[in-house]
Design a protein around this motif. Structure first.
Motif, PDB file in Angstrom:
ATOM      1  N   SER A 194      -6.012 -54.296 -70.703  1.00 34.35           N
ATOM      2  CA  SER A 194      -4.586 -54.590 -70.453  1.00 34.35           C
ATOM      3  C   SER A 194      -3.730 -54.223 -71.668  1.00 34.35           C
ATOM      4  O   SER A 194      -2.583 -53.801 -71.514  1.00 34.35           O
TER       5      SER A 194
ATOM      6  N   GLY B 276     -15.074 -47.840 -65.091  1.00 36.15           N
ATOM      7  CA  GLY B 276     -14.727 -49.253 -64.955  1.00 36.15           C
ATOM      8  C   GLY B 276     -15.791 -50.235 -65.423  1.00 36.15           C
ATOM      9  O   GLY B 276     -15.585 -51.443 -65.356  1.00 36.15           O
TER      10      GLY B 276
ATOM     11  N   ASP C  44     -11.142 -57.223 -76.565  1.00 34.29           N
ATOM     12  CA  ASP C  44     -12.178 -58.101 -77.139  1.00 34.29           C
ATOM     13  C   ASP C  44     -13.287 -58.463 -76.152  1.00 34.29           C
ATOM     14  O   ASP C  44     -14.478 -58.421 -76.495  1.00 34.29           O
ATOM     15  N   GLY C  45     -12.917 -58.786 -74.914  1.00 33.36           N
ATOM     16  CA  GLY C  45     -13.950 -59.140 -73.939  1.00 33.36           C
ATOM     17  C   GLY C  45     -14.899 -57.977 -73.708  1.00 33.36           C
ATOM     18  O   GLY C  45     -16.133 -58.142 -73.701  1.00 33.36           O
ATOM     19  N   SER C  46     -14.359 -56.797 -73.551  1.00 36.90           N
ATOM     20  CA  SER C  46     -15.183 -55.606 -73.324  1.00 36.90           C
ATOM     21  C   SER C  46     -16.042 -55.299 -74.542  1.00 36.90           C
ATOM     22  O   SER C  46     -17.182 -54.830 -74.417  1.00 36.90           O
TER      23      SER C  46
ATOM     24  N   PHE D 119      -7.869 -61.077 -69.705  1.00 44.89           N
ATOM     25  CA  PHE D 119      -6.530 -61.084 -69.125  1.00 44.89           C
ATOM     26  C   PHE D 119      -6.507 -60.399 -67.763  1.00 44.89           C
ATOM     27  O   PHE D 119      -5.827 -60.837 -66.834  1.00 44.89           O
ATOM     28  N   THR D 120      -7.266 -59.307 -67.644  1.00 43.88           N
ATOM     29  CA  THR D 120      -7.258 -58.543 -66.394  1.00 43.88           C
ATOM     30  C   THR D 120      -7.747 -59.404 -65.224  1.00 43.88           C
ATOM     31  O   THR D 120      -7.231 -59.294 -64.104  1.00 43.88           O
TER      32      THR D 120
HETATM   33  C1  LIG Z   1     -19.840 -54.285 -66.525  1.00 43.44           C
HETATM   34  C2  LIG Z   1     -18.631 -55.010 -66.072  1.00 43.44           C
HETATM   35  N1  LIG Z   1     -18.670 -56.348 -65.952  1.00 43.44           N
HETATM   36  C3  LIG Z   1     -17.573 -57.031 -65.561  1.00 43.44           C
HETATM   37  C4  LIG Z   1     -16.428 -56.371 -65.248  1.00 43.44           C
HETATM   38  C5  LIG Z   1     -15.230 -57.121 -64.692  1.00 43.44           C
HETATM   39  N2  LIG Z   1     -14.118 -57.105 -65.631  1.00 43.44           N
HETATM   40  C6  LIG Z   1     -13.098 -56.245 -65.512  1.00 43.44           C
HETATM   41  S1  LIG Z   1     -11.941 -56.460 -66.666  1.00 43.44           S
HETATM   42  C7  LIG Z   1     -12.798 -57.749 -67.333  1.00 43.44           C
HETATM   43  C8  LIG Z   1     -12.246 -58.493 -68.490  1.00 43.44           C
HETATM   44  C9  LIG Z   1     -11.744 -57.629 -69.550  1.00 43.44           C
HETATM   45  O1  LIG Z   1     -11.337 -58.443 -70.613  1.00 43.44           O
HETATM   46  P1  LIG Z   1     -10.981 -57.786 -71.972  1.00 43.44           P
HETATM   47  O2  LIG Z   1     -11.922 -56.718 -72.289  1.00 43.44           O
HETATM   48  O3  LIG Z   1     -10.840 -58.862 -72.990  1.00 43.44           O
HETATM   49  O4  LIG Z   1      -9.581 -57.098 -71.686  1.00 43.44           O
HETATM   50  P2  LIG Z   1      -8.219 -57.762 -71.178  1.00 43.44           P
HETATM   51  O5  LIG Z   1      -8.293 -57.819 -69.693  1.00 43.44           O
HETATM   52  O6  LIG Z   1      -8.113 -59.129 -71.791  1.00 43.44           O
HETATM   53  O7  LIG Z   1      -7.167 -56.840 -71.654  1.00 43.44           O
HETATM   54  C10 LIG Z   1     -13.977 -57.977 -66.668  1.00 43.44           C
HETATM   55  C11 LIG Z   1     -14.938 -59.043 -67.026  1.00 43.44           C
HETATM   56  C12 LIG Z   1     -16.427 -54.968 -65.373  1.00 43.44           C
HETATM   57  N3  LIG Z   1     -15.361 -54.234 -65.082  1.00 43.44           N
HETATM   58  N4  LIG Z   1     -17.533 -54.324 -65.804  1.00 43.44           N
END
Ligand SMILES: Cc1ncc(C[n+]2csc(CCOP(=O)(O)OP(=O)(O)O)c2C)c(N)n1
Length: 517
Positions: free
Chosen positions: A364, A387, A414-416, A445-446
């Motif tokens: 995001s 994705g 950060d989550g990724s 956040f997504t």
């Molecule tokens: C391998 C995998 N697991 C789970 C997901 C589902 N998913 C999509 S976005 C997301 C969260 C992303 O969070 P972050 O990386 O912190 O980015 P933000 O959305 O906060 O910008 C998740 C868990 C995915 N796309 N791929």
């Protein structure tokens, strides 16, 4: 020569020069062989997703395969998410997966698994090697297959890796893209010439230098619009290149952008459509009545197809005319005050040096960067194609090793980041010049956003617990330093600018945690 040496000799002769490995007992022959085949650089990844992501990053930059060495089915399974992204990116990758010798399989040892089924999920070419003497031709065929933009997986029993090869001839398997289908072109030309508002949608190799040069000519000759896919594997960006509009992620925005066009020529991509199946039915993005044609097939070079199309549209325009369709440089002003997602992207855009490589998995946060992208100093841009989050840090590692003279900037959510952060250790070990900017919003956040967009009531405490990354907060500076990468944490625009400028002076990797408000 052993079978394993033959694999690497064959690969080296075909121009392969790097191997991202996480080996085990069934790959020991391959490990030993790297002591003798010196032209292949081994890089240890501490998780298979790091190896496969790094091979993806390397392949996107160099347009040739890196090797991964993976341990049986479980090792391959750990690497699959980033192989999925590589498949979507059409990156050439060669996986060598060790397997048990045939004689132990009836006993079903603990690591025994159906590797071929796993391989089938991501590979465009795969084979279970049947004898040491076939290893050279199997490897050569795998490499040739990968060059068409696909994953090639060769499963090699441990005993064949160790076996002495009788016949030392090294196989080669040339590859060539299929010629352009000339019969398709007149239809495309008539669409462009007869449409009220025609547009090209570009992906894959059409977004590299040669393809973009042809696209610029086509735009100058016909006035057609240029779009690019939402998540390109690689594109050249910045001033002096034709201005391309990126198709938005959200269906309503994408449909709005495309609604007034009545003819689409697709090169290097299928018709754009939604990322998810939304109940409201916004799936196909192109207006239903618009004409459309895809000009390339999987085994053609999308850039060559575009060059051909430009050729049949008439003589090239002059440099002065061409300049009308090229982006002019506009470097944004540096932000001030509290750090937020738009400000962070503005600062990176303003400070990034010419010729850098941006690996964008900012999710995001990264979305704000794209308004600047076409107008910056020329650079190369890699995105999350499939994705499957957790590509950024490994892809940045691979890109940095592929282009050691170019700084790599990893815009990293950060989550990724937490999926494959072991890549930092390999970055430190290999002295890869990667600046990782962790977009620390401490949440998924997504998921929050998609949850609300899907029409659910605002999440309760329990549902929210699956979307928040706080309690405890991740300590990015400690995580990074713990893997040998110096780091700083900042929470103001000024602090970020200082840290980023300092990071650019480093000779190796550096991580900046940008704590977002
Ligand atoms: C391998 C995998 N697991 C789970 C997901 C589902 N998913 C999509 S976005 C997301 C969260 C992303 O969070 P972050 O990386 O912190 O980015 P933000 O959305 O906060 O910008 C998740 C868990 C995915 N796309 N791929």
């Amino acid at each position: 020569m052993t079978g394993a040496e033959m694999i690497f000799q064959t690969a080296a002769q075909a121009g392969v020069d790097i191997c991202f490995a996480n080996p085990g007992t069934t790959e020991l022959g391959l490990v030993a062989a790297l002591d003798t085949v010196k032209s292949i650089r081994p890089v240890l990844g501490l998780f298979e997703g790091v190896c496969t992501g790094a091979a993806d990053g390397y392949g996107r930059i160099r347009q040739k395969p890196a090797i991964t060495v993976l341990h049986l089915g479980p090792g391959f399974a750990n690497g699959i998410a980033n192989l999925h992204n590589a498949r979507r990116a059409r990156t050439p990758v060669l996986n060598i997966v060790g397997d048990h010798p045939a004689w132990i399989k009836p006993y079903d040892p603990p690591l025994n698994m159906d590797i071929a089924s796993l391989a089938g999920a991501v590979s465009g070419w795969q084979k279970e090697n049947e004898s040491a003497d076939q290893l050279s031709s199997d490897t050569a065929q795998a490499i040739a297959a990968s060059h068409y933009g696909q994953i090639a997986t060769l499963i090699v029993p441990a005993d064949f890796q160790a076996a002495a090869i009788q016949q030392d001839e090294i196989a080669s398997a040339p590859f060539a893209f299929n010629p352009v289908d000339e019969e398709m072109l007149p239809y495309a030309v008539s669409l462009i010439q007869e449409a009220r508002k025609p547009a090209l949608i570009l992906g894959d190799r059409a977004l590299r230098e040669k393809g973009l040069a042809a696209a610029a000519q086509i735009k100058a000759k016909t006035g057609c619009e240029l779009f690019m896919v939402t998540f390109p594997a690689y594109y050249e960006a910045g001033a002096g290149l034709p201005l391309l509009k990126r198709i938005p992620y959200f269906p309503e925005e994408a449909k709005k952008m495309l609604k007034n066009y009545d003819a689409f020529i697709l090169v290097g991509t299928n018709e754009p459509s939604a990322f998810f199946g939304y109940a409201q039915g916004d799936t196909a993005f192109l207006p239903p009545k618009a004409s459309r044609v895809r000009l390339d097939t999987a085994k053609q070079d999308a850039a060559e197809v575009l060059e051909y199309l430009s050729f049949v549209l008439g003589p090239d325009v002059s440099q002065a005319e061409l300049r009308q369709v090229l982006a002019q440089a506009t470097i944004p002003e540096l932000p001030q005050g509290p750090l937020n997602a738009p400000g962070l992207c503005t600062a990176i855009a303003a400070l990034q040096p010419e010729g850098c490589i941006v690996v964008e998995e900012g999710i995001s946060t990264g979305a704000f960067y794209y308004t600047y992208s076409p107008f910056l100093r020329p650079y190369s841009h890699l995105t999350l194609t499939g994705g499957a989050i957790g590509m950024g840090m490994p892809v940045a590692l691979g890109a940095a090793l592929a282009a050691p003279d170019r700084p790599v900037i990893n815009i990293q959510a950060d989550g990724s980041a937490m999926y494959t952060l072991q890549a930092l250790w390999s970055q430190a070990r290999e002295k890869a010049k990667v600046i990782t900017v962790v977009c620390s919003n401490r949440r998924y956040f997504t998921i929050e956003l998609e949850y609300l967009r899907a029409g659910y009531a605002p999440p309760g405490e329990t549902a929210r617990s699956l979307m928040m990354l706080d309690s405890p907060n991740l300590d990015w500076v400690s995580l990074s330093r713990g893997m040998g990468v110096p780091a700083a944490s900042v929470n103001t625009s000024e602090g970020f600018i200082r840290a980023f400028q300092a990071a650019l002076q480093e000779s190796g990797p550096y991580l900046i945690e940008a704590v977002l408000e």
